[in-house]
Design a protein around this motif. Structure first.
Motif, PDB file in Angstrom:
ATOM      1  N   GLY A 266      20.617  -1.039  -9.524  1.00 31.67           N
ATOM      2  CA  GLY A 266      19.748   0.113  -9.806  1.00 31.67           C
ATOM      3  C   GLY A 266      18.314  -0.323 -10.091  1.00 31.67           C
ATOM      4  O   GLY A 266      17.358   0.301  -9.621  1.00 31.67           O
ATOM      5  N   TRP A 267      18.159  -1.382 -10.860  1.00 28.91           N
ATOM      6  CA  TRP A 267      16.828  -1.889 -11.189  1.00 28.91           C
ATOM      7  C   TRP A 267      16.109  -2.377  -9.933  1.00 28.91           C
ATOM      8  O   TRP A 267      14.936  -2.087  -9.722  1.00 28.91           O
ATOM      9  CB  TRP A 267      16.944  -3.015 -12.212  1.00 28.91           C
ATOM     10  CG  TRP A 267      15.629  -3.598 -12.586  1.00 28.91           C
ATOM     11  CD1 TRP A 267      15.138  -4.814 -12.247  1.00 28.91           C
ATOM     12  CD2 TRP A 267      14.613  -2.982 -13.377  1.00 28.91           C
ATOM     13  NE1 TRP A 267      13.893  -5.000 -12.758  1.00 28.91           N
ATOM     14  CE2 TRP A 267      13.542  -3.881 -13.470  1.00 28.91           C
ATOM     15  CE3 TRP A 267      14.505  -1.751 -14.021  1.00 28.91           C
ATOM     16  CZ2 TRP A 267      12.382  -3.594 -14.159  1.00 28.91           C
ATOM     17  CZ3 TRP A 267      13.351  -1.471 -14.708  1.00 28.91           C
ATOM     18  CH2 TRP A 267      12.310  -2.379 -14.779  1.00 28.91           C
TER      19      TRP A 267
ATOM     20  N   ASP B 182      12.080  -1.651  -5.653  1.00 29.18           N
ATOM     21  CA  ASP B 182      11.809  -1.550  -4.219  1.00 29.18           C
ATOM     22  C   ASP B 182      11.182  -0.201  -3.874  1.00 29.18           C
ATOM     23  O   ASP B 182      10.259  -0.125  -3.053  1.00 29.18           O
ATOM     24  CB  ASP B 182      13.088  -1.766  -3.407  1.00 29.18           C
ATOM     25  CG  ASP B 182      13.580  -3.215  -3.455  1.00 29.18           C
ATOM     26  OD1 ASP B 182      12.794  -4.098  -3.870  1.00 29.18           O
ATOM     27  OD2 ASP B 182      14.747  -3.446  -3.078  1.00 29.18           O
ATOM     28  N   ALA B 183      11.673   0.861  -4.508  1.00 25.12           N
ATOM     29  CA  ALA B 183      11.111   2.195  -4.255  1.00 25.12           C
ATOM     30  C   ALA B 183       9.666   2.271  -4.745  1.00 25.12           C
ATOM     31  O   ALA B 183       8.804   2.850  -4.070  1.00 25.12           O
ATOM     32  CB  ALA B 183      11.964   3.260  -4.941  1.00 25.12           C
ATOM     33  N   GLN B 184       9.381   1.664  -5.892  1.00 22.54           N
ATOM     34  CA  GLN B 184       8.013   1.661  -6.415  1.00 22.54           C
ATOM     35  C   GLN B 184       7.077   0.887  -5.491  1.00 22.54           C
ATOM     36  O   GLN B 184       5.958   1.315  -5.218  1.00 22.54           O
ATOM     37  CB  GLN B 184       7.984   1.056  -7.826  1.00 22.54           C
ATOM     38  CG  GLN B 184       8.658   1.882  -8.884  1.00 22.54           C
ATOM     39  CD  GLN B 184       7.935   3.185  -9.108  1.00 22.54           C
ATOM     40  OE1 GLN B 184       6.724   3.220  -9.222  1.00 22.54           O
ATOM     41  NE2 GLN B 184       8.686   4.272  -9.140  1.00 22.54           N
TER      42      GLN B 184
ATOM     43  N   LYS C  49       3.838   2.358  -3.350  1.00 23.28           N
ATOM     44  CA  LYS C  49       2.489   1.790  -3.459  1.00 23.28           C
ATOM     45  C   LYS C  49       1.986   1.319  -2.095  1.00 23.28           C
ATOM     46  O   LYS C  49       0.799   1.461  -1.791  1.00 23.28           O
ATOM     47  CB  LYS C  49       2.484   0.651  -4.468  1.00 23.28           C
ATOM     48  CG  LYS C  49       2.642   1.146  -5.888  1.00 23.28           C
ATOM     49  CD  LYS C  49       2.736   0.027  -6.888  1.00 23.28           C
ATOM     50  CE  LYS C  49       2.974   0.600  -8.277  1.00 23.28           C
ATOM     51  NZ  LYS C  49       3.147  -0.434  -9.275  1.00 23.28           N
ATOM     52  N   GLU C  50       2.867   0.783  -1.276  1.00 26.29           N
ATOM     53  CA  GLU C  50       2.470   0.370   0.067  1.00 26.29           C
ATOM     54  C   GLU C  50       2.062   1.573   0.904  1.00 26.29           C
ATOM     55  O   GLU C  50       1.087   1.510   1.649  1.00 26.29           O
ATOM     56  CB  GLU C  50       3.602  -0.399   0.748  1.00 26.29           C
ATOM     57  CG  GLU C  50       3.793  -1.799   0.221  1.00 26.29           C
ATOM     58  CD  GLU C  50       5.000  -2.510   0.809  1.00 26.29           C
ATOM     59  OE1 GLU C  50       5.786  -1.865   1.551  1.00 26.29           O
ATOM     60  OE2 GLU C  50       5.142  -3.712   0.529  1.00 26.29           O
ATOM     61  N   GLN C  51       2.808   2.664   0.794  1.00 26.33           N
ATOM     62  CA  GLN C  51       2.454   3.885   1.521  1.00 26.33           C
ATOM     63  C   GLN C  51       1.090   4.398   1.071  1.00 26.33           C
ATOM     64  O   GLN C  51       0.281   4.808   1.893  1.00 26.33           O
ATOM     65  CB  GLN C  51       3.504   4.967   1.295  1.00 26.33           C
ATOM     66  CG  GLN C  51       4.775   4.772   2.065  1.00 26.33           C
ATOM     67  CD  GLN C  51       5.771   5.876   1.780  1.00 26.33           C
ATOM     68  OE1 GLN C  51       5.786   6.456   0.691  1.00 26.33           O
ATOM     69  NE2 GLN C  51       6.615   6.161   2.757  1.00 26.33           N
ATOM     70  N   ALA C  52       0.847   4.389  -0.228  1.00 27.50           N
ATOM     71  CA  ALA C  52      -0.439   4.840  -0.748  1.00 27.50           C
ATOM     72  C   ALA C  52      -1.557   3.946  -0.236  1.00 27.50           C
ATOM     73  O   ALA C  52      -2.633   4.424   0.145  1.00 27.50           O
ATOM     74  CB  ALA C  52      -0.418   4.848  -2.279  1.00 27.50           C
ATOM     75  N   SER C  53      -1.314   2.657  -0.203  1.00 23.39           N
ATOM     76  CA  SER C  53      -2.314   1.705   0.283  1.00 23.39           C
ATOM     77  C   SER C  53      -2.644   1.953   1.748  1.00 23.39           C
ATOM     78  O   SER C  53      -3.813   1.990   2.139  1.00 23.39           O
ATOM     79  CB  SER C  53      -1.812   0.276   0.091  1.00 23.39           C
ATOM     80  OG  SER C  53      -2.711  -0.644   0.666  1.00 23.39           O
TER      81      SER C  53
END
Length: 189
Positions: free
Chosen positions: A20-21, A26-28, A32-36
C-alpha cells in the motif's frame, strides 16, 4: 503452532502495508510527473503564442495543489503585464500570494501585487498588500511601497517615515533617496 496464525496474519498485514505504501508513493510520483509534463507543455505553448492562455489556465486549475500552479500563475501574471492587462495580473498574483508555501514567494507576489494596485489607483488595497509582507528580507521594499501609497494619498509625514524606514534597510538605494528628496518638493509644491 500457538503463534503460527499470528505470524502469518502479521506477515500478511506487513506485506499489505508495504504494498500500500509503495502504491501510494508511485501514485504521488505519477501525479507530479503529469503536472510537470502539463506545465512544460503549457509553458512552451504560452511562450510561442499568447492565445494559449486558456490551456495555461487549465494547468493552473488542474494542478492547483502543486508548485507548478504557482510557477504558471507567475508566468501568466508576467504575460498579462506585458499586454497591459493589470486586472488579470493582479488575479494571478493574488493566487500566488494565497497559495505559495514559501514565505519569500508570497512576499514577492504581494510586492508585485501592491505595485499593480498602485498603478490601478487602488491605494488602500496596495497598502493592505504591503502590510501583509512579514518576511524581513522584503521589509525595505514593503516600506517603499507604503511610502509611494502615502505620497499618492498626500500623507507626506507618513510617506517620509516609510521612505526613511526603507532607507535604513538599504542605505545605498539611490532611488529611495531621490524619492525622499522629491517628497520635500511635493510638500512645498
Amino acid at each position: 503452532k500457538e503463534n503460527g496464525t499470528a505470524l502469518i496474519v502479521g506477515a500478511l498485514l506487513g506485506l499489505g502495508g508495504l504494498w500500500g505504501w509503495r502504491y501510494y508513493n508511485d501514485a504521488q510520483i505519477a501525479e507530479k510527473e503529469q503536472a510537470s509534463i502539463a506545465y512544460e507543455k503549457a509553458y512552451e505553448e504560452l511562450l510561442k503564442d499568447e492565445t494559449c492562455f486558456s490551456q495555461a489556465q487549465g494547468v493552473l486549475n488542474e494542478h492547483s495543489e502543486t508548485g507548478y500552479a504557482i510557477l504558471m500563475a507567475l508566468e501568466l501574471a508576467q504575460q498579462a503585464i506585458e499586454r497591459n492587462d493589470l486586472t488579470e495580473a493582479a488575479k494571478q498574483l493574488s493566487f500566488v500570494a494565497e497559495n505559495a508555501k514559501l514565505s519569500a514567494v508570497q512576499s514577492v507576489a504581494r510586492l508585485r501585487l501592491a505595485r499593480i494596485q498602485i498603478e490601478q489607483g487602488e491605494l488602500d488595497a496596495a497598502l493592505a498588500s504591503a502590510e501583509m509582507i512579514f518576511d524581513e528580507a522584503f521589509e525595505g521594499q514593503s516600506q517603499e511601497i507604503k511610502g509611494d501609497v502615502y505620497q499618492a494619498q498626500k500623507l507626506f509625514d507618513k510617506a517620509r517615515a516609510a521612505y526613511s524606514a526603507a532607507i535604513e534597510t538599504n542605505t545605498r538605494d539611490q532611488v529611495l533617496k531621490m524619492k525622499l528628496d522629491n517628497l520635500a518638493a511635493a510638500v512645498n509644491g
